[in-house]
Design an enzyme around this catalytic site. Structure first.
Site, PDB file in Angstrom:
ATOM      1  CE  LYS A   1       3.670 -11.523  -6.503  1.00 48.67           C
ATOM      2  NZ  LYS A   1       2.693 -10.171  -6.247  1.00 48.67           N
TER       3      LYS A   1
ATOM      4  CG  HIS B   1      -3.827 -12.429  -9.341  1.00 49.63           C
ATOM      5  ND1 HIS B   1      -2.807 -12.022  -8.910  1.00 49.63           N
ATOM      6  CD2 HIS B   1      -4.703 -11.535  -9.649  1.00 49.63           C
ATOM      7  CE1 HIS B   1      -3.137 -10.653  -8.757  1.00 49.63           C
ATOM      8  NE2 HIS B   1      -4.060 -10.336  -9.108  1.00 49.63           N
TER       9      HIS B   1
ATOM     10  CE  LYS C   1      -6.002  -9.077 -12.783  1.00 53.19           C
ATOM     11  NZ  LYS C   1      -6.719  -8.647 -11.747  1.00 53.19           N
TER      12      LYS C   1
ATOM     13  CD  GLU D   1      -2.388  -2.515  -6.923  1.00 56.73           C
ATOM     14  OE1 GLU D   1      -3.070  -3.199  -6.235  1.00 56.73           O
ATOM     15  OE2 GLU D   1      -0.920  -2.411  -6.871  1.00 56.73           O
TER      16      GLU D   1
ATOM     17  CG  ASP E   1       4.027  -6.745  -5.144  1.00 58.45           C
ATOM     18  OD1 ASP E   1       3.870  -8.094  -4.735  1.00 58.45           O
ATOM     19  OD2 ASP E   1       3.090  -5.589  -5.274  1.00 58.45           O
TER      20      ASP E   1
ATOM     21  CG  HIS F   1       1.082  -9.567 -11.529  1.00 64.12           C
ATOM     22  ND1 HIS F   1       0.768 -10.770 -11.438  1.00 64.12           N
ATOM     23  CD2 HIS F   1       0.847  -8.965 -10.411  1.00 64.12           C
ATOM     24  CE1 HIS F   1       0.523 -11.050 -10.078  1.00 64.12           C
ATOM     25  NE2 HIS F   1       0.663 -10.006  -9.425  1.00 64.12           N
TER      26      HIS F   1
ATOM     27  CE  LYS G   1       0.847  -2.073  -3.913  1.00 63.62           C
ATOM     28  NZ  LYS G   1       0.204  -3.231  -4.093  1.00 63.62           N
TER      29      LYS G   1
HETATM   30  C1  BG6 Z   1      -0.528  -8.741  -6.135  1.00 63.25           C
HETATM   31  C2  BG6 Z   1       0.425  -7.885  -5.708  1.00 63.25           C
HETATM   32  O1  BG6 Z   1       0.322  -9.958  -6.950  1.00 63.25           O
HETATM   33  O2  BG6 Z   1      -1.247  -8.156  -7.152  1.00 63.25           O
HETATM   34  C3  BG6 Z   1      -0.181  -6.637  -5.046  1.00 63.25           C
HETATM   35  O3  BG6 Z   1       1.270  -8.567  -4.690  1.00 63.25           O
HETATM   36  C4  BG6 Z   1      -1.306  -6.102  -5.847  1.00 63.25           C
HETATM   37  O4  BG6 Z   1       0.817  -5.728  -4.354  1.00 63.25           O
HETATM   38  C5  BG6 Z   1      -2.063  -7.069  -6.497  1.00 63.25           C
HETATM   39  O5  BG6 Z   1      -2.041  -5.362  -5.294  1.00 63.25           O
HETATM   40  C6  BG6 Z   1      -2.910  -6.521  -7.664  1.00 63.25           C
HETATM   41  O6  BG6 Z   1      -3.865  -7.387  -8.287  1.00 63.25           O
HETATM   42  P1  BG6 Z   1      -5.170  -6.928  -8.765  1.00 63.25           P
HETATM   43  O7  BG6 Z   1      -5.755  -8.160  -9.446  1.00 63.25           O
HETATM   44  O8  BG6 Z   1      -5.941  -6.340  -7.787  1.00 63.25           O
HETATM   45  O9  BG6 Z   1      -4.670  -5.860  -9.862  1.00 63.25           O
END
Ligand code: BG6
Length: 484
Positions: free
Chosen positions: A148, A178, A182, A216, A235, A240, A331
């Site tokens: 991505k 990704h 998980k 996050e 993002d 996701h 964030k």
């Molecule tokens: C990424 C985003 O795809 O996923 C980031 O670009 C984000 O901004 C991240 O922090 C979060 O991934 P995870 O696995 O830490 O939840």
């Protein structure tokens, strides 16, 4: 419980962007862990490809360093690291020029599985796809992995799909999200479709609402220039959170097989209603003492981009009509916590009369950290004095339930790369899925851009802007607490 490691066939994995952050933090440490687990065959090879001039030995030293930094100490075995690195090579290459392509051709074999990972800026996806063919490197079964962001709207995603399709068949293209790698996300499907208990209740008749949270604690860090053009919607939500929503809301596929699963996910995205302005709250984190706020982090004093978003969605189909889905991500929130909560309705009639504080059952699926599941149920409070009801959690932490296998959960990238080698596309997004998600997101984004909506302020370390709480309160509901 003994974990079964299914070895894969010999492969060459070329990583464009081999010296980049993702390769060093995730892809190569993940491959090392697979090597340690015995999943990488003797003949497998990893070829890092990037612009800088570097020898195999320099590259091995760099990757050795990454493994020591990003792999848990208990898994760092110097002898194994040495053996793994012996399989790692490097080619200096100019993705858009001529240099290095001959060397890359010489370094790859035609008689093993060929995977090329595009861990580079999206503007290079097209030129790379083209060159792999032009230079006679990509074999007929070559698989490519695309990171991505996959476009920034429907038009760019379509163009990208078109470019890739000129050189590769859809069954050779692995678009990574990704979140699908998980462990708990896959467990979601196991829970829904491997048990009789939940599925009959999994609909608007019994489910009051669903909450999906990806919180996050980090800010935008050093990615300000990318992030300010994307925001939380592009993002996190379009990809996701959308994928999580699909897995929660989809109909049972006929088999756990790539196209059967992806067909069902696509139907969910296509059934999403447009989102009204009053169903969206966007936020930006503020400075905190000396700590910079969002606008300082992205060096754009006028920025209207959101670092937080909460929204209410509706899936217009038979199963979900009337059950809202609340999504939020941001964030610099109070904890790193991602979970999906399915909140069931109250029983239709209480034989125990009205009791304070009683709430419906909640099935919470914790994605990270501390992967696990909790089911909140109502029971009788122990002791005499009548029927007083309390709520208790039926807790299941994977670490406790599954012993060592529950704590040794593979990283998402580690699993997904191995899926590519195995040729399994179930956990990757298909072209039409990505386009449908953008087709849904585009008008939502265009709406706030046209209206000139300003994001609401929120304190770092909070649960997001107050307005996000109000979004829920208006519906007589509340967000679950964000906690690890
Ligand atoms: C990424 C985003 O795809 O996923 C980031 O670009 C984000 O901004 C991240 O922090 C979060 O991934 P995870 O696995 O830490 O939840």
């Amino acid at each position: 419980m003994v974990s079964r490691v299914i070895p894969v066939d010999p492969f060459d994995l070329v990583i464009f962007g081999g010296t980049g952050d993702l390769a060093r933090r995730k892809i190569l440490p993940g491959l090392y862990r697979r090597f340690l687990a015995g999943q990488m065959p003797e003949e497998a090879r990893v070829i890092g490809a990037a612009r800088s001039e570097m020898s195999d030995d320099d590259y091995r030293a760099m990757i050795g360093q990454s493994i020591r930094e990003f792999v848990a100490r208990g898994k760092q075995d110097e002898e194994a690291i040495g053996k793994f690195l012996a399989r790692v090579h490097y080619v200096a290459i100019d993705a858009t020029g001529e240099a290095g392509w001959k060397a890359l051709k010489a370094a790859t074999r035609k008689d093993v599985i060929q995977v090329v990972y595009f861990s580079v800026a999206p503007s290079l996806f097209g030129p790379l796809a083209e060159r792999l063919h032009q230079k006679g490197i990509a074999c007929a079964t070559c698989r490519i992995v695309v990171e991505k962001p996959f476009g920034r709207d429907l038009a760019t995603a379509r163009a990208l799909n078109g470019t890739l399709a000129e050189h590769f068949h859809e069954n050779q293209i692995y678009r990574i999200d990704h979140y699908l790698g998980k462990e708990t996300v896959q467990n979601l499907m196991a829970v829904r479709f491997g048990n009789m208990l939940f599925e009959p209740l999994w609909n608007a008749q019994y489910v009051d609402h669903i909450q999906i949270t990806a919180a996050e604690t980090v800010g935008v860090g050093g990615r300000g220039s990318y992030y300010d053009k994307s925001g939380a919607m592009r993002d996190m939500v379009q990809n996701h959170l959308m994928q999580l929503l699909c897995l929660i809301a989809m109909e049972p596929p006929s088999q756990f097989e790539p196209d059967a699963v992806r067909d069902e996910k696509l139907k969910v995205i296509r059934a999403l209603d447009p989102v009204a302005p009053e169903e969206i709250v966007r936020g930006q984190y503020q400075p905190n003492g000396a700590a910079p706020g969002y606008r300082q982090d992205v060096q754009n004093a006028e920025s209207l981009t959101e670092s937080f978003i909460a929204m209410r969605l509706h899936v217009s189909n038979w199963r979900w009509k009337g059950t809202p889905f609340y999504l939020r991500t941001g964030k610099k929130l109070k904890a790193r916590a991602s979970e999906i909560a399915v909140v069931f309705k109250d029983p239709p009639h209480s034989i125990f009369g009205q009791q304070e504080g009683r709430r419906g059952n909640v099935l919470a699926i914790k994605l990270q950290p501390n992967e696990g599941m909790t089911l909140r149920v109502t029971i009788k409070e122990p002791g005499p004095g009548g029927m007083r009801l309390v709520e208790v959690p039926l807790d299941m932490s994977f670490a406790e339930a599954l012993g060592p296998n529950g704590t040794d959960i593979p990283d998402a990238y580690e699993r997904l790369v191995m899926d590519v080698v195995r040729g399994n596309q179930t956990l990757f997004m298909r072209d039409d899925e990505v386009e449908a998600a953008w087709a849904w997101a585009d008008p939502v984004i265009a709406g706030w851009e046209e209206r000139g909506d300003r994001p609401c302020a929120y304190e770092p370390g909070s649960a997001g802007p107050e307005e996000a709480q109000i979004l829920m309160h208006r519906d007589g509901r509340r967000w679950r607490e964000i906690r690890e």
